[in-house]
Design a protein around this motif. Structure first.
Motif, PDB file in Angstrom:
ATOM      1  N   GLU A 132       0.799  -1.222   0.000  1.00 18.53           N
ATOM      2  CA  GLU A 132       0.000   0.000   0.000  1.00 18.53           C
ATOM      3  C   GLU A 132       0.833   1.274   0.000  1.00 18.53           C
ATOM      4  O   GLU A 132       0.302   2.348  -0.294  1.00 18.53           O
ATOM      5  N   HIS A 133       2.107   1.170   0.323  1.00 15.62           N
ATOM      6  CA  HIS A 133       2.945   2.371   0.430  1.00 15.62           C
ATOM      7  C   HIS A 133       4.097   2.292  -0.572  1.00 15.62           C
ATOM      8  O   HIS A 133       4.837   1.312  -0.597  1.00 15.62           O
ATOM      9  N   ASN A 134       4.213   3.361  -1.367  1.00 17.39           N
ATOM     10  CA  ASN A 134       5.257   3.415  -2.393  1.00 17.39           C
ATOM     11  C   ASN A 134       6.258   4.539  -2.155  1.00 17.39           C
ATOM     12  O   ASN A 134       7.396   4.448  -2.626  1.00 17.39           O
ATOM     13  N   LEU A 135       5.847   5.564  -1.470  1.00 21.29           N
ATOM     14  CA  LEU A 135       6.692   6.755  -1.332  1.00 21.29           C
ATOM     15  C   LEU A 135       7.658   6.644  -0.159  1.00 21.29           C
ATOM     16  O   LEU A 135       7.323   6.072   0.889  1.00 21.29           O
ATOM     17  N   LEU A 136       8.839   7.223  -0.361  1.00 16.49           N
ATOM     18  CA  LEU A 136       9.867   7.193   0.676  1.00 16.49           C
ATOM     19  C   LEU A 136       9.368   7.827   1.971  1.00 16.49           C
ATOM     20  O   LEU A 136       9.707   7.367   3.063  1.00 16.49           O
ATOM     21  N   ALA A 137       8.558   8.867   1.842  1.00 19.14           N
ATOM     22  CA  ALA A 137       8.065   9.570   3.034  1.00 19.14           C
ATOM     23  C   ALA A 137       7.267   8.645   3.952  1.00 19.14           C
ATOM     24  O   ALA A 137       7.209   8.876   5.169  1.00 19.14           O
ATOM     25  N   ASP A 138       6.673   7.593   3.373  1.00 18.36           N
ATOM     26  CA  ASP A 138       5.901   6.652   4.191  1.00 18.36           C
ATOM     27  C   ASP A 138       6.802   5.747   5.035  1.00 18.36           C
ATOM     28  O   ASP A 138       6.359   5.195   6.054  1.00 18.36           O
ATOM     29  N   TYR A 139       8.047   5.595   4.613  1.00 20.16           N
ATOM     30  CA  TYR A 139       8.971   4.675   5.286  1.00 20.16           C
ATOM     31  C   TYR A 139       9.972   5.388   6.189  1.00 20.16           C
ATOM     32  O   TYR A 139      10.491   4.795   7.134  1.00 20.16           O
ATOM     33  N   GLN A 140      10.260   6.644   5.873  1.00 21.64           N
ATOM     34  CA  GLN A 140      11.326   7.341   6.595  1.00 21.64           C
ATOM     35  C   GLN A 140      11.157   7.372   8.120  1.00 21.64           C
ATOM     36  O   GLN A 140      12.151   7.225   8.847  1.00 21.64           O
ATOM     37  N   PRO A 141       9.935   7.533   8.629  1.00 26.74           N
ATOM     38  CA  PRO A 141       9.810   7.571  10.100  1.00 26.74           C
ATOM     39  C   PRO A 141      10.242   6.273  10.787  1.00 26.74           C
ATOM     40  O   PRO A 141      10.510   6.275  11.989  1.00 26.74           O
ATOM     41  N   PHE A 142      10.324   5.167  10.020  1.00 29.06           N
ATOM     42  CA  PHE A 142      10.616   3.859  10.632  1.00 29.06           C
ATOM     43  C   PHE A 142      12.058   3.385  10.403  1.00 29.06           C
ATOM     44  O   PHE A 142      12.477   2.390  10.985  1.00 29.06           O
ATOM     45  N   LEU A 143      12.792   4.079   9.500  1.00 26.76           N
ATOM     46  CA  LEU A 143      14.109   3.573   9.116  1.00 26.76           C
ATOM     47  C   LEU A 143      15.088   3.498  10.286  1.00 26.76           C
ATOM     48  O   LEU A 143      15.995   2.662  10.294  1.00 26.76           O
ATOM     49  N   GLU A 144      14.936   4.370  11.252  1.00 29.24           N
ATOM     50  CA  GLU A 144      15.812   4.346  12.423  1.00 29.24           C
ATOM     51  C   GLU A 144      15.212   3.541  13.580  1.00 29.24           C
ATOM     52  O   GLU A 144      15.842   3.406  14.623  1.00 29.24           O
ATOM     53  N   ARG A 145      14.013   2.998  13.386  1.00 32.06           N
ATOM     54  CA  ARG A 145      13.332   2.298  14.475  1.00 32.06           C
ATOM     55  C   ARG A 145      13.246   0.784  14.263  1.00 32.06           C
ATOM     56  O   ARG A 145      13.266   0.027  15.228  1.00 32.06           O
TER      57      ARG A 145
END
Length: 251
Positions: free
Chosen positions: A125-138
């Protein structure tokens, strides 16, 4: 509305595809940033070639999509070549994530894992980087590696379908040489059609001109006849006036 003369001539260069709107490109951006962050967080900073290999594979996947779609304006052959290079890089990265999980006895998530369906739905459901960025460090390493692996598989399937579409288009239209030939043939056909139209228009104008000439000649003949009749009537009137004058003079 009249079409311009070259409206039906085939294009030599194709329209530029906006790759930023393609889901597999958007996901490839996510893959690159995820891989870069994953390597920084979980792989040694020095002495492990895996870091460079994974980051370069992720970058190659993304960049070759861009270059392939740009080159596709002119060359289907180059487009197919570069997109397949991109796909191969994504496949290589996919195996790197599998190797990472396997070598560290971490689990490769499948449908038996309690979070598999949730992860799969999120990635779909998610394609954009902005959807993933909050989780990359978590995200932790197992979770993050499985998400990277899953995204790679999705991009591979999307690109396979897209490449098949390009192959079908190439079979139908050919490459740039065939398009150039079709454009030249289309231009000649367009010029021939314009010439036929102009010849037909000229023939119609000549026919109209002949009809107008005949009508003009008939009007001239009618005018001459009327003028002759008018002259005769004037002569007759003059004779009658003389006769009347003579009769009045003799009374």
């Amino acid at each position: 509305m009249t079409q311009p003369p070259n409206a039906n001539i085939p294009r030599v260069l194709r329209h530029q595809t906006n790759w930023k709107e393609l889901f597999f490109y958007q996901k490839s951006e996510v893959i690159y940033q995820l891989t870069f962050t994953f390597s920084r967080r979980f792989l040694p900073a020095y002495g492990d070639r895996t870091v460079d290999q994974m980051v370069q594979a992720a970058r190659s996947g993304k960049q070759n999509i861009v270059e392939g779609l740009a080159d596709g304006v002119a060359s289907s052959e180059m487009q197919l070549k570069l997109l397949n290079v991109a796909r191969a890089s994504i496949q290589e990265l996919q195996e790197d994530f599998v190797d990472y999980l396997t070598s560290r006895t971490l689990r490769i998530w499948d449908d038996t894992h309690p979070r598999y369906n949730q992860m799969l739905a999120f990635c779909r459901e998610h394609n954009l980087l902005a959807d993933y960025q909050p989780f990359l460090e978590r995200w932790q390493e197992e979770e993050m590696a499985n998400i990277g692996y899953t995204l790679c598989r999705m991009v591979d399937r999307m690109m396979t379908s897209y490449i098949q579409g390009i192959e079908t288009q190439f079979i139908k239209e050919g490459g740039i040489k065939e398009r150039m030939h079709a454009a030249r043939a289309g231009y000649r056909k367009s010029q021939d059609e314009r010439l036929r139209q102009q010849e037909a228009e000229l023939a119609a104008l000549r026919k109209d001109n002949a009809a107008l000439q005949q009508e003009l000649a008939a009007l001239r003949n009618e005018t001459a006849a009327l003028q002759q009749e008018n002259a005769t009537l004037r002569k007759d009137n003059a004779t009658l006036r003389e006769e009347i004058h003579r009769l009045n003079a003799s009374r």
